[in-house]
Write an enzyme that holds these catalytic residues in place. Structure first.
Site, mmCIF file in Angstrom:
data_model
loop_
_atom_site.group_PDB
_atom_site.id
_atom_site.type_symbol
_atom_site.label_atom_id
_atom_site.label_comp_id
_atom_site.label_asym_id
_atom_site.label_seq_id
_atom_site.Cartn_x
_atom_site.Cartn_y
_atom_site.Cartn_z
ATOM 1 N N LEU A 42 6.113 3.494 1.151
ATOM 2 C CA LEU A 42 5.017 4.298 1.009
ATOM 3 C C LEU A 42 5.046 5.627 1.867
ATOM 4 C CD1 LEU A 42 1.311 2.303 1.145
ATOM 5 C CD2 LEU A 42 2.977 2.547 -0.635
ATOM 6 N N GLY A 44 7.638 7.647 1.379
ATOM 7 C CA GLY A 44 7.997 8.921 0.590
ATOM 8 C C GLY A 44 7.147 8.903 -0.457
ATOM 9 N N HIS A 45 6.135 8.121 -0.817
ATOM 10 C CA HIS A 45 5.408 7.965 -2.179
ATOM 11 C C HIS A 45 3.893 7.968 -1.689
ATOM 12 C CE1 HIS A 45 3.782 6.400 -5.909
ATOM 13 N NE2 HIS A 45 4.988 6.812 -6.595
ATOM 14 N N PHE A 46 3.123 8.951 -1.348
ATOM 15 C CA PHE A 46 3.763 10.421 -1.146
ATOM 16 C C PHE A 46 3.319 10.593 0.266
ATOM 17 C CE2 PHE A 46 2.892 9.969 -5.518
ATOM 18 C CZ PHE A 46 4.236 10.269 -6.435
ATOM 19 N N LEU A 51 0.615 5.936 -1.869
ATOM 20 C CA LEU A 51 0.228 5.198 -3.104
ATOM 21 C C LEU A 51 1.048 4.187 -3.575
ATOM 22 C CD1 LEU A 51 -1.145 8.151 -5.736
ATOM 23 C CD2 LEU A 51 -2.437 6.065 -4.585
#
Lengths: 139, 85
Positions: A42, A44-46, A51
């Site tokens: 998670l 890098g997302h975001f 998420l």
């Protein structure tokens, strides 16, 4: 209780099943994945808005499906051959307890298709059918 | 073309999403897999399901399936033989 790392070859950071709640090989598996802020996937997302990526929910279902096999899959060749009708109905994030339910729905030769549902607090958040090849000796 | 053969071809086209293809374009004796129609093992799994749902005929194992899936003629004969009266 099923020992997850004895059965599945996946490892950190890509082991996406935390616990097996119910396991009837060849019939039905219910597993669990707990989502946390410290989950590496998670980061890098975001940034600032964690998420769970939809494709990872499909991967969670595929990993849960491995427990439909009676024999451990460590050292075996396993792969995903097709994803059908994947639907992402609601987002998941830190704090969510995701219930992963899979049932076999067709088999031919090496290929097995499963119907999977991810639920969070009783609500369906992802459904997909996945074709998998499992259990062949790795070449 | 027999009625059953036409239904078999229609099922193949619809379930495997062979868009733009008509039943006439599928040769009765041409291999379904590899050369010919070029289907693969994932298509075979889909066909097993389609045959069960469309014709109420179960394909018990891979060996009998691959024999039936040789071409449209063999598949039609297989379904005709196994179909409940």
């Amino acid at each position: 209780m099923t020992d997850i790392t004895d059965h599945l070859p996946h490892r950190y950071p890509f082991l996406l099943v935390d616990r097996i709640l119910l396991r009837e090989p060849g019939v039905r598996v219910v597993a669990e994945k707990l989502v946390s802020f410290s989950d590496p996937l998670l980061q890098g997302h975001f940034p600032g808005r964690p998420l769970v990526p939809g494709v990872l929910m499909v991967e969670m279902l595929a990993q849960a499906a491995a427990f439909l096999e009676a024999e451990p899959l460590v050292g075996k060749s396993i792969f995903m051959a097709q994803i059908q009708d994947a639907r992402f109905k609601a987002p998941a994030g830190p704090g969510d307890r995701l219930e992963l339910e899979v049932k076999p729905d067709a088999t031919f030769g090496k290929l097995k298709r499963v119907a999977g549902t991810v639920r969070c607090e009783g609500r369906e958040i992802c459904t997909a059918r996945i074709v998998l090849s499992m259990g062949e000796a790795a070449s | 073309m027999s009625d059953l053969k036409l239904r078999v071809k229609d099922m193949i086209i619809q379930r495997l999403k062979l868009e733009g293809m008509t039943p006439d374009q599928i040769e009765d004796g041409a291999p379904l897999f590899g050369e010919g129609l070029g289907l693969d093992s994932i298509d075979a799994l889909e066909l097993v399901l389609a045959i069960e749902q469309t014709f109420n005929v179960k394909i018990e194992d891979e060996a009998s399936g691959m024999k039936a899936f040789r071409n449209v003629d063999s598949l039609t004969a297989f379904i005709a033989e196994k179909q409940p009266a």
